[in-house]
Design a protein around this motif. Structure first.
Motif, short mmCIF file in Angstrom:
data_model
loop_
_atom_site.label_atom_id
_atom_site.label_comp_id
_atom_site.label_asym_id
_atom_site.label_seq_id
_atom_site.Cartn_x
_atom_site.Cartn_y
_atom_site.Cartn_z
N SER A 8 0.86 -1.18 0.00
CA SER A 8 0.00 0.00 0.00
C SER A 8 0.90 1.23 0.00
N LEU A 9 0.70 2.11 -0.97
CA LEU A 9 1.63 3.20 -1.22
C LEU A 9 0.91 4.54 -1.22
N GLN A 10 1.51 5.50 -0.54
CA GLN A 10 1.00 6.88 -0.54
C GLN A 10 1.99 7.76 -1.28
N PHE A 11 1.48 8.61 -2.16
CA PHE A 11 2.32 9.52 -2.93
C PHE A 11 2.32 10.89 -2.25
N ASN A 12 3.47 11.25 -1.71
CA ASN A 12 3.55 12.47 -0.91
C ASN A 12 3.41 13.74 -1.74
N ASN A 13 3.65 13.65 -3.06
CA ASN A 13 3.55 14.81 -3.93
C ASN A 13 2.19 14.94 -4.61
N SER A 14 1.28 14.04 -4.27
CA SER A 14 -0.04 14.05 -4.90
C SER A 14 -1.03 14.85 -4.06
N HIS A 15 -2.00 15.47 -4.73
CA HIS A 15 -3.06 16.19 -4.01
C HIS A 15 -3.92 15.21 -3.23
N ASN A 16 -4.04 13.99 -3.75
CA ASN A 16 -4.79 12.95 -3.06
C ASN A 16 -3.83 12.17 -2.17
N GLN A 17 -3.96 12.32 -0.88
CA GLN A 17 -3.02 11.71 0.06
C GLN A 17 -3.45 10.32 0.52
N GLN A 18 -4.48 9.77 -0.10
CA GLN A 18 -4.90 8.42 0.27
C GLN A 18 -3.95 7.38 -0.30
N SER A 19 -3.75 6.30 0.45
CA SER A 19 -2.90 5.21 -0.02
C SER A 19 -3.60 4.43 -1.13
N LYS A 20 -2.80 3.88 -2.03
CA LYS A 20 -3.32 3.01 -3.07
C LYS A 20 -2.72 1.62 -2.90
N ASP A 21 -3.54 0.61 -3.13
CA ASP A 21 -3.09 -0.78 -2.98
C ASP A 21 -2.65 -1.33 -4.33
N TYR A 22 -1.53 -2.07 -4.31
CA TYR A 22 -0.99 -2.69 -5.52
C TYR A 22 -0.68 -4.15 -5.24
N ASN A 23 -0.95 -4.98 -6.23
CA ASN A 23 -0.64 -6.40 -6.11
C ASN A 23 -0.01 -6.90 -7.40
N PHE A 24 1.16 -7.49 -7.28
CA PHE A 24 1.87 -8.05 -8.43
C PHE A 24 1.98 -9.55 -8.23
N PHE A 57 7.48 8.95 -1.38
CA PHE A 57 6.52 7.87 -1.14
C PHE A 57 6.49 7.51 0.34
N THR A 58 5.32 7.05 0.77
CA THR A 58 5.18 6.46 2.10
C THR A 58 4.60 5.07 1.94
N LEU A 59 5.33 4.07 2.43
CA LEU A 59 4.88 2.69 2.35
C LEU A 59 4.12 2.36 3.63
N ASN A 60 2.80 2.21 3.52
CA ASN A 60 1.98 1.98 4.70
C ASN A 60 1.86 0.50 5.05
N GLU A 61 2.01 -0.35 4.04
CA GLU A 61 1.90 -1.79 4.29
C GLU A 61 2.57 -2.54 3.15
N ARG A 62 3.23 -3.63 3.50
CA ARG A 62 3.83 -4.50 2.49
C ARG A 62 3.55 -5.94 2.88
N LYS A 63 3.02 -6.72 1.96
CA LYS A 63 2.65 -8.10 2.27
C LYS A 63 3.43 -9.06 1.40
N ASN A 64 4.42 -9.67 1.98
CA ASN A 64 5.08 -10.81 1.36
C ASN A 64 5.97 -11.44 2.43
N ASP A 65 6.06 -12.74 2.40
CA ASP A 65 6.81 -13.46 3.43
C ASP A 65 8.03 -14.14 2.83
N THR A 66 8.56 -13.55 1.78
CA THR A 66 9.66 -14.19 1.07
C THR A 66 10.77 -13.18 0.80
#
Length: 212
Positions: A8-24, A57-66
């Motif tokens: 989950s990533l927050q863009f500090n330079n964006s007007h929208n300060q909400q975090s966005k979730d990404y999954n690869f 960037f602000t990393l609010n959450e990272r999910k991986n156990d590897t």
């Protein structure tokens, strides 16, 4: 088993300060960003969220156990041994203490190098592209699940990039999540998914118009 890498990533330079979730998921993902877009900054943040501090960037959450491994933009920073053979062997020794297994895998790795070279040569004598190929080879010998590539194929021709991509998609590597950050927009054509990064957003691209 399909692996995934989520954050989950927050863009500090964006007007929208909400975090966005990404999954690869498992596969090859290409993220294009111009110089100054924050590619290296995001990679360091994803690889080491506890110690690296990012202004963009602000990393609010990272999910991986590897394990996460990074292939750096400057190939000299990852080469530590005095011969190519020792460099390959070092990666194998990080994964096993079985000498017979290491010897067998070392011969396999030497045979699968993407360039022809005497493996007793010192890596300092290699070209920039050959050093990049060596770093890719040594990283693929590690017990990876997530590989982050920091513009580390920039010295390679299109023909060599195709060979590297084929290796990324081989049976041995296809379970890995490989995220290739690049400053060459034409590299987007190699990705299973395609993205564009700047310091205010990371957007998935559905269609691309490549430069000649």
């Amino acid at each position: 088993m399909t692996k995934s890498f989520s954050f989950s990533l927050q863009f500090n330079n964006s007007h929208n300060q909400q975090s966005k979730d990404y999954n690869f998921s498992s596969g090859l993902h290409v993220i294009y960003g111009e110089s100054g877009s924050g590619k290296s900054e995001l990679i360091y943040l994803l690889a080491d969220e506890q110690q690296f501090k990012s202004t963009s960037f602000t990393l609010n959450e990272r999910k991986n156990d590897t394990d996460i491994n990074v292939i750096l933009q400057n190939p000299d920073l990852q080469i530590i041994n005095n011969t190519i053979e020792n460099e390959l062997a070092f990666s194998l020794e990080c994964n096993s203490n079985d000498t017979k297994y290491i010897r067998y895998q070392l011969e396999e790795a030497k045979n699968k190098l993407l360039f022809s070279v005497d493996t007793v040569r010192h890596p300092v004598t290699l070209s920039g592209g050959e050093k990049e190929l060596l770093n890719i080879s040594t990283t693929l010998l590690l017990p990876n699940s997530v590989i982050l590539i920091d513009d580390a194929l920039s010295f390679l021709s299109d023909q060599l990039k195709i060979k590297v991509v084929e290796q990324f998609r081989s049976n041995k590597q296809r379970e890995n999540v490989i995220i290739w950050f690049t400053s060459d927009e034409n590299d987007l054509k190699y990705g299973d998914t395609k993205w564009k990064l700047n310091t205010s957003e990371l957007l998935k691209i559905k269609s691309i118009q490549l430069k000649e």
